[in-house]
Design an enzyme around this catalytic site. Structure first.
Site, PDB file in Angstrom:
ATOM      1  N   CYS A   1      -0.983  -9.700 -15.828  1.00  0.00           N
ATOM      2  CA  CYS A   1       0.192  -8.824 -15.813  1.00  0.00           C
ATOM      3  C   CYS A   1       0.935  -8.880 -17.155  1.00  0.00           C
ATOM      4  CB  CYS A   1       1.083  -9.132 -14.619  1.00  0.00           C
ATOM      5  SG  CYS A   1       2.138  -7.726 -14.155  1.00  0.00           S
TER       6      CYS A   1
ATOM      7  N   LYS B   1       8.640   1.492 -10.417  1.00  0.00           N
ATOM      8  CA  LYS B   1       7.817   0.299 -10.286  1.00  0.00           C
ATOM      9  C   LYS B   1       6.532   0.604  -9.510  1.00  0.00           C
ATOM     10  CE  LYS B   1       7.985  -4.549  -8.806  1.00  0.00           C
ATOM     11  NZ  LYS B   1       8.777  -5.632  -8.192  1.00  0.00           N
TER      12      LYS B   1
ATOM     13  N   HIS C   1      -1.720  -8.727  -9.520  1.00  0.00           N
ATOM     14  CA  HIS C   1      -1.380 -10.112  -9.178  1.00  0.00           C
ATOM     15  C   HIS C   1      -2.326 -10.589  -8.067  1.00  0.00           C
ATOM     16  CE1 HIS C   1       2.122 -11.203 -11.550  1.00  0.00           C
ATOM     17  NE2 HIS C   1       2.553  -9.959 -11.417  1.00  0.00           N
TER      18      HIS C   1
ATOM     19  N   GLU D   1      -3.535 -13.343  -7.595  1.00  0.00           N
ATOM     20  CA  GLU D   1      -3.245 -14.700  -7.119  1.00  0.00           C
ATOM     21  C   GLU D   1      -2.250 -14.700  -5.956  1.00  0.00           C
ATOM     22  OE1 GLU D   1       0.237 -14.046  -9.908  1.00  0.00           O
ATOM     23  OE2 GLU D   1      -1.834 -13.363  -9.707  1.00  0.00           O
TER      24      GLU D   1
ATOM     25  N   ARG E   1      13.686 -11.047  -3.591  1.00  0.00           N
ATOM     26  CA  ARG E   1      14.275 -11.710  -4.757  1.00  0.00           C
ATOM     27  C   ARG E   1      15.016 -10.695  -5.629  1.00  0.00           C
ATOM     28  NH1 ARG E   1      10.025 -13.851  -6.351  1.00  0.00           N
ATOM     29  NH2 ARG E   1       9.404 -12.415  -8.013  1.00  0.00           N
TER      30      ARG E   1
END
Length: 275
Positions: free
Chosen positions: A112, A133, A204, A206, A218
């Protein structure tokens, strides 16, 4: 017979550092290869202020003269893709790290923002802001055969979560890069260098099942007055954000297993040369 673990250095730039470490520990332990992970932080990031106790407890300072201990290296994403590269306080340290990894010919996996920063520095690929986004689970279409994507079907699912993107056409036209997979909307999944052990991953992979929910919450908690898009193609009940689905688990396992096989093959080849 005792097998020496593959020693991987990971520069952890993510906001949720503990969760990030757990994720990488999990995904890199799924392979048959034993691994040893060392998590690091950029020293320039804390220049002029104390290093937080948590960061000191779970990671080590990046020391460029000690990189030869690693068999491979990962630079994670970071929640700073909306900032110009020259506004990142530790960008010079990132550049020196990349230079040293290349000098030592250590296999590199950039993820990323890490992929954006490395591709911009190494190959001059420009970064631009997305209109909104890119956030959710998307299919990814194979453009070129790749050792790290071997075993994945065309249209495999993977999570994307970013506000910025590299210039797709620049990547495609660069003679030293191989564009491997993109989303239906043309957003990058991955590309690789032709002549160096450098791999640039924009998903991402992971992330675990709950990671996109945690990322949304968040951001929402940090700025409660702002409107944030919910992750797409992720929940069984998208209206109430219930039932997150781990649709990318097969791709996660295959990708990281392929990468560890590649690293192990390079270690074996290097040992044969020494003999």
């Amino acid at each position: 017979m005792t097998v020496t673990p593959i020693h991987i250095g990971i520069l952890n730039l993510m906001h949720d550092k503990v969760d990030t470490q757990r994720r990488f520990q999990h995904v890199l332990a799924q392979s048959d290869f034993p691994v040893k992970l060392t998590f690091l932080y950029p020293q320039q990031h804390y220049q002029g202020r104390p290093v937080p106790e948590l960061v000191q407890r779970i990671s080590q300072p990046l020391v460029l003269d000690e990189l030869d201990q690693f068999d491979a290296f990962i630079i994670t994403g970071a929640p700073i893709e909306q900032l110009p590269f020259d506004k990142i306080t530790y960008i010079d340290e990132i550049h020196r790290l990349i230079d040293r990894l290349n000098e030592l010919n250590i296999p590199q996996l950039y993820i990323c923002w890490g992929a954006m920063a490395a591709a911009n520095y190494l190959y001059g690929i420009d970064k631009h802001q997305l209109p909104s986004k890119l956030f959710g689970i998307y299919s990814n279409h194979l453009l070129q055969a790749s050792p790290l994507l071997a075993g994945l079907p065309d249209g495999f699912l993977a999570p994307h979560a970013r506000y910025a993107e590299l210039d797709h056409q620049q990547v495609f036209n660069h003679p030293d890069l191989v564009l491997e997979a993109v989303t239906p909307g043309g957003n990058l999944f991955s590309f690789r260098a032709r002549h160096h052990p450098q791999y640039f991953l924009f998903s991402h992979l992971e992330y675990g099942r709950e990671a996109l929910t945690k990322e949304y919450r968040r951001e929402k908690n940090a700025y409660p007055d702002r409107e944030y898009a919910k992750p797409q193609n992720y929940y069984l009940d998208p209206i109430h954000m219930r039932g997150p689905q781990f649709k990318w688990q097969p791709a996660q396992h295959i990708f990281f297993d392929n990468w560890l096989h590649l690293v192990a093959h390079r270690i074996q080849a290097k040992n044969l040369v020494k003999e």
